[in-house]
Design a protein around this motif. Structure first.
Motif, short mmCIF file in Angstrom:
data_model
loop_
_atom_site.label_atom_id
_atom_site.label_comp_id
_atom_site.label_asym_id
_atom_site.label_seq_id
_atom_site.Cartn_x
_atom_site.Cartn_y
_atom_site.Cartn_z
N LEU A 155 -5.66 -9.63 11.28
CA LEU A 155 -6.75 -10.24 10.50
C LEU A 155 -6.79 -11.75 10.66
O LEU A 155 -7.87 -12.35 10.57
CB LEU A 155 -6.58 -9.89 9.02
CG LEU A 155 -6.63 -8.40 8.67
CD1 LEU A 155 -6.37 -8.20 7.19
CD2 LEU A 155 -7.98 -7.79 9.05
N HIS A 156 -5.64 -12.37 10.90
CA HIS A 156 -5.63 -13.82 11.15
C HIS A 156 -6.45 -14.14 12.40
O HIS A 156 -7.26 -15.08 12.41
CB HIS A 156 -4.20 -14.33 11.32
CG HIS A 156 -3.49 -14.61 10.02
ND1 HIS A 156 -3.22 -13.62 9.09
CD2 HIS A 156 -3.00 -15.76 9.49
CE1 HIS A 156 -2.59 -14.16 8.05
NE2 HIS A 156 -2.45 -15.45 8.27
N ASN A 226 -6.36 -3.35 13.82
CA ASN A 226 -5.04 -2.71 13.92
C ASN A 226 -4.01 -3.50 13.11
O ASN A 226 -3.06 -4.07 13.65
CB ASN A 226 -4.61 -2.62 15.39
CG ASN A 226 -3.39 -1.71 15.56
OD1 ASN A 226 -3.04 -0.95 14.65
ND2 ASN A 226 -2.76 -1.78 16.71
N SER A 227 -4.23 -3.52 11.80
CA SER A 227 -3.30 -4.20 10.90
C SER A 227 -3.27 -3.42 9.60
O SER A 227 -3.92 -2.39 9.47
CB SER A 227 -3.74 -5.65 10.67
OG SER A 227 -2.75 -6.37 9.95
N ALA A 238 -9.61 -11.61 1.54
CA ALA A 238 -10.71 -12.51 1.90
C ALA A 238 -11.77 -11.77 2.72
O ALA A 238 -12.98 -11.98 2.52
CB ALA A 238 -10.16 -13.69 2.68
N LEU A 239 -11.34 -10.90 3.63
CA LEU A 239 -12.29 -10.18 4.47
C LEU A 239 -12.93 -9.01 3.74
O LEU A 239 -13.96 -8.49 4.17
CB LEU A 239 -11.60 -9.71 5.75
CG LEU A 239 -11.31 -10.81 6.77
CD1 LEU A 239 -10.38 -10.31 7.87
CD2 LEU A 239 -12.60 -11.36 7.38
N VAL A 249 -15.03 -4.83 7.27
CA VAL A 249 -13.76 -4.88 8.01
C VAL A 249 -12.83 -3.81 7.43
O VAL A 249 -12.64 -3.73 6.21
CB VAL A 249 -13.11 -6.28 7.92
CG1 VAL A 249 -11.75 -6.29 8.61
CG2 VAL A 249 -14.04 -7.33 8.54
N HIS A 250 -12.27 -3.00 8.31
CA HIS A 250 -11.41 -1.88 7.88
C HIS A 250 -10.04 -2.01 8.54
O HIS A 250 -9.92 -1.99 9.76
CB HIS A 250 -12.04 -0.55 8.28
CG HIS A 250 -13.43 -0.36 7.77
ND1 HIS A 250 -13.71 0.31 6.59
CD2 HIS A 250 -14.64 -0.76 8.27
CE1 HIS A 250 -15.02 0.32 6.40
NE2 HIS A 250 -15.60 -0.32 7.39
N ASN A 251 -9.00 -2.10 7.72
CA ASN A 251 -7.62 -2.10 8.22
C ASN A 251 -7.20 -0.65 8.47
O ASN A 251 -7.00 0.11 7.53
CB ASN A 251 -6.68 -2.71 7.18
CG ASN A 251 -6.34 -4.15 7.50
OD1 ASN A 251 -6.64 -4.64 8.57
ND2 ASN A 251 -5.71 -4.83 6.56
#
Length: 487
Positions: A155-156, A226-227, A238-239, A249-251
């Motif tokens: 995500l960073h 991929n996190s 934040a996302l 956004v999907h982890n």
């Protein structure tokens, strides 16, 4: 008398089941891109009944890649795009430029592939990985209903690239010359020199390509990363906050190979695993710089002497040095170019034969990390390797080389980051290397904290992938948007 055959009558009146949903996935070059996308395809097949076609580039049709693709389950097929001419690009063109150009120039051929898939299958979505945003044009032209971006790192990195178009306008000079670290929502502050390597020279075409990708990412219906939340909770929060014009956004990670899936290379029982069998539990440092990394000769020498000085057992995957090329010289081909053992200090192999094992070019990384004798990982900070280390509960020493690895090292380190790795100082002297390795393996200060944090994140990573876990739920939500079906 009770009528017989009513079940068969009922079967005749049932509506036919809809065709199996299918997804096409574009894999930009590099095993580090192929492996997580293939793992995503496996999860889609195993848990959601979705079949997949992996579309690869001609430039990476290596024996390693072919063997890997051949090992995938029947629900996952593969196609290779035809070669494109890149001879007009400079000899020293960056990898990011080569991958981006190859993708952009392959759009017509990809449109044909997607059109054909759509005519023969229930094609519900197209997924491109991080250098493939221009391929959205092919998906639109072929009429694929959903376009998604798969981001194989963290995500960073995603936050940075999504913000690049704005940063391009607001930061006039080079990132490496910034007086203060780069601060992005939810992210660990990143010192300028540690920002993604393709962004370090704004005159280089690779920088312009990254800004371009950052703008095009917003055309996706969703971004799959991929996190997992536990490793970067503030960035995840934040996302998750809605932002106009930004995809959801999907982890869905960690997507890593399993021991069973690690089939490339080696024999029935590799010699390095037999060696590990003879070592005490958690006593060995695994040293590897990924499928594409190589060190300059002087750093190879200092690393060898540092490992010897540390007094710790080690298993080191050695490649020939990078002095005649870049530190990512092996990116397209993981085989060492020359005999790497010839570059080690004189007498090193003999002196350390009782505590260390040096093997050229390749080792079965998943099996090594899963082995009970492995107690630490000196790693280049490629995100696949970081996730594999976390999944197997192995603490790390960070030695980044290129791409996003320096940024990952900041995020992972004990100085203000997640606290799962001890970073080797930039000077990389043998004494500093020995100290970092010793601390990570047996230290009672920083090392003990790292080992505890890794154990905590291992638990979170594995729980997230279980049924009902955060990653499993995130992927189920994405599949539902593709198919309208709940699984």
């Amino acid at each position: 008398m009770e009528s017989k055959g009513c079940c068969s009558c009922k079967a005749k009146t049932e509506a036919p089941r809809p065709p199996t949903p299918h997804v096409a996935m574009l894999v930009t070059p590099g095993m580090g891109h192929l492996i997580p996308l293939a793992e995503l395809a496996k999860r889609l097949a195993a848990h959601h009944g979705v079949t997949a076609t992996l579309v690869t580039f001609a430039s990476t049709a290596s024996a390693t890649q072919r063997a890997f693709l051949a090992s995938l389950p029947p629900a996952i097929t593969s196609l290779s795009l035809p070669p494109v001419d890149l001879s007009d690009l400079p000899q020293d063109a960056a990898i990011e430029t080569l991958m981006s150009e190859e993708c952009a120039r392959s759009v017509p051929a990809l449109t044909e592939i997607l059109t054909e898939l759509k005519s023969s299958k229930r094609l519900v979505a197209f997924v491109a990985d991080l250098f493939g945003a221009d391929s959205f044009d092919a998906a639109v032209a072929a009429g694929v209903p959903k376009r998604c971006l798969f981001f194989p790192t963290n995500l960073h990195g995603l936050t940075l690239i999504l913000n690049l178009p704005k940063l391009h306008e607001s930061i006039p000079g080079e990132f490496k010359d910034m007086a203060e670290p780069l601060r992005l929502p939810g992210c660990v502050p990143i010192p300028g020199p540690d920002v993604l390597s393709p962004l370090q020279d704004k005159s280089n075409p690779s920088y312009k390509w990254m800004v371009h990708h950052g703008a095009r990412y917003r055309e996706a219906h969703a971004i799959l990363v991929n996190s997992f939340d536990a490793v970067e909770p503030d960035a995840a929060a934040a996302l998750r906050a809605p932002e106009p014009g930004r995809p959801t956004v999907h982890n869905i990670g960690p997507l890593t190979q399993t021991r069973e899936g690690s089939t490339v290379g080696g024999g029935p029982r590799e010699a390095c695993l037999e060696w590990l069998d003879r070592q005490p539990a958690k006593s060995v440092v695994f040293v590897s710089f990924g499928s594409g990394g190589a060190l300059p000769a002087e750093q190879m020498r200092e690393l060898a002497l540092g490992l010897e000085l540390s007094g710790q057992r080690f298993l080191w995957v050695v490649r020939s040095p990078s002095d005649e090329g870049a530190v990512n010289a092996n990116y397209y081909d993981a085989e060492s170019k020359k005999d790497p053992l010839a570059y080690l200090p004189e007498g090193f192999v003999e002196r350390t034969k009782d505590t260390g094992l040096v093997i050229p070019s390749w080792a079965p990384q998943i099996k090594v990390l899963a082995h009970e004798s492995t107690g630490g990982f000196l790693v280049h900070c490629g995100w696949n390797s970081v996730l594999e280390s976390l999944v197997h509960g192995v603490p790390m020493v960070a030695w980044p080389l290129y791409a996003e690895q320096r940024q990952n090292a900041v995020m992972m380190s004990t100085e203000g980051g997640v606290g799962v790795a001890i970073r080797v100082p930039e000077t990389k002297r043998k004494e500093e290397i020995a100290e970092a390795v010793r601390e990570m393996m047996v230290g009672q200060g920083k090392g003990a904290l790292v080992r505890a944090k890794v154990a905590e994140l291992q638990k979170a990573a594995l729980e997230g992938l279980c049924e009902g876990g955060a990653a499993a739920a995130a992927l189920a939500e994405v599949v539902h948007t593709w198919t309208g079906e709940d699984k």
